[in-house]
Design an enzyme around this catalytic site. Structure first.
Site, PDB file in Angstrom:
ATOM      1  CB  THR A 131      10.023 -11.241  53.672  1.00 40.52           C
ATOM      2  OG1 THR A 131      10.805 -12.100  52.852  1.00 40.52           O
ATOM      3  CG2 THR A 131       8.654 -11.077  53.058  1.00 40.52           C
ATOM      4  NE  ARG A 179      14.722 -17.909  46.104  1.00 38.81           N
ATOM      5  CZ  ARG A 179      14.255 -17.261  47.176  1.00 38.81           C
ATOM      6  NH1 ARG A 179      13.810 -16.038  47.062  1.00 38.81           N
ATOM      7  NH2 ARG A 179      14.243 -17.850  48.347  1.00 38.81           N
ATOM      8  CB  VAL A 180       9.450 -18.077  42.653  1.00 36.91           C
ATOM      9  CG1 VAL A 180       8.239 -17.694  43.485  1.00 36.91           C
ATOM     10  CG2 VAL A 180       9.347 -17.479  41.260  1.00 36.91           C
ATOM     11  N   GLY A 181      10.695 -17.322  45.749  1.00 40.75           N
ATOM     12  CA  GLY A 181      10.728 -17.768  47.140  1.00 40.75           C
ATOM     13  C   GLY A 181       9.333 -18.100  47.636  1.00 40.75           C
ATOM     14  CG  ASP A 182       8.679 -17.668  51.801  1.00 41.28           C
ATOM     15  OD1 ASP A 182       9.813 -17.243  51.483  1.00 41.28           O
ATOM     16  OD2 ASP A 182       7.989 -17.135  52.690  1.00 41.28           O
ATOM     17  CB  THR A 221       9.896 -13.322  57.204  1.00 35.55           C
ATOM     18  OG1 THR A 221      11.219 -12.834  56.932  1.00 35.55           O
ATOM     19  CG2 THR A 221       9.729 -13.432  58.713  1.00 35.55           C
ATOM     20  N   GLY A 222      11.902 -15.447  55.864  1.00 34.17           N
ATOM     21  CA  GLY A 222      13.088 -16.286  56.043  1.00 34.17           C
ATOM     22  C   GLY A 222      13.489 -16.957  54.743  1.00 34.17           C
ATOM     23  N   GLY A 235      13.271 -18.819  51.739  1.00 35.96           N
ATOM     24  CA  GLY A 235      12.069 -19.202  51.010  1.00 35.96           C
ATOM     25  C   GLY A 235      12.016 -20.653  50.581  1.00 35.96           C
TER      26      GLY A 235
HETATM   27  N1  GLY Z   1      11.315 -15.225  52.282  1.00 39.22           N
HETATM   28  C1  GLY Z   1      11.663 -14.545  51.117  1.00 39.22           C
HETATM   29  C2  GLY Z   1      12.299 -15.341  50.114  1.00 39.22           C
HETATM   30  O1  GLY Z   1      12.948 -16.345  50.416  1.00 39.22           O
HETATM   31  O2  GLY Z   1      12.232 -14.989  48.971  1.00 39.22           O
END
Ligand code: GLY
EC number: 3.5.1.1
Length: 252
Positions: free
Chosen positions: A137, A165-168, A187-188, A190
């Site tokens: 990210t 799908r939604v990440g962090d 970052t990483g 999610g």
């Molecule tokens: N950190 C970005 C995601 O997992 O979408």
């Protein structure tokens, strides 16, 4: 005045020049305007436009081969904006920024696209990238000479994850957090970051920011790539990761 940018957890040090460029461009806006928001957006756009990063033009592909973007912006005066599952806009961070002064503060999918079009942004095909590690990210945290803090983050998500799908990255407290004392972006992976509400929890331990970040990174399993960067108003600015996350700091 301070700026810190990262190019994604797990990314190769070979892209350090791209992160340095983002910090330098953001810094020159900050020096000229003392506007932390414009500086953070400038820095993130530089990385969204650099095909090597998993954000904007270089976003990784979902299970069905599509690109879907998440992005967020927040300010120490209590505003936030976030978008999820945006498709085919070159600079998602600009659309998240538009939400800072709107209510609702977060839009996803069709609604996010309609909002962006209404604001005058053009949809253009974003092909994305089939290469590279997938958890990256990009993000920036900036503090002006007045003490204002701004965080901004943008991502293509994680390669091969399902559509929708939604990440962090667009989730308040998980992938980004900002108040009058501190700004943090993550970052990483999610899912793991979200389960830990990572940015908010790091912020709660932030008298010593470096220790707080190391603690936060250790909340996730060692083999789950994660990183955080941030600034607090004790004058601390740092980043921490259990991967090779490239990051760049400029301060005066
Ligand atoms: N950190 C970005 C995601 O997992 O979408």
């Amino acid at each position: 005045m301070k700026i810190i940018c990262h190019g994604g957890a797990g990314h190769t040090p070979k892209v350090q020049d791209g992160v340095d460029k983002a910090a330098e461009k953001g810094w020159s806006v900050l020096k000229e305007t003392d506007n932390a928001l414009e500086a953070a957006i400038t820095a993130v756009i530089i990385m969204e436009d650099d095909f090597r990063f998993n954000a904007g033009t270089g976003s990784c592909l979902r299970e069905d081969g599509s690109v879907q973007n998440d992005s967020s912006v927040a300010t120490s005066d209590g505003r936030m904006g976030a978008i999820a599952n945006l498709r085919n806009f070159k600079n998602p961070v600009l659309i998240a920024k538009e939400l800072l002064d709107e209510f609702p503060v977060m839009l996803a999918g069709k609604g996010a696209i309609e909002f962006a079009l209404k604001k005058g942004y053009k949809q253009t095909k974003v092909k994305g990238s089939e290469k590279g590690w997938t958890g990256d990210t990009v993000g920036a945290v900036v503090q002006s000479s007045k003490g204002d803090i701004v965080v901004a983050s943008s991502t293509g998500g994680v390669r091969g994850r399902p559509v929708g799908r939604v990440g962090d990255t667009p989730l308040w407290g998980s992938g980004f957090y900002c108040d009058e004392k501190i700004g943090i972006v993550a970052t990483g992976v999610g899912e793991a970051i979200t389960e830990q509400l990572l940015c908010y929890r790091v912020a709660q331990h932030s008298e010593n920011l470096e220790e707080a970040m190391e603690w936060g990174v250790r909340l996730l399993p060692k083999d789950t790539g994660v990183g955080v960067i941030g600034i607090n108003n004790n004058g601390q600015i740092c980043g921490s990761s259990n991967t090779s996350m490239p990051f760049s700091i400029i301060e005066r």
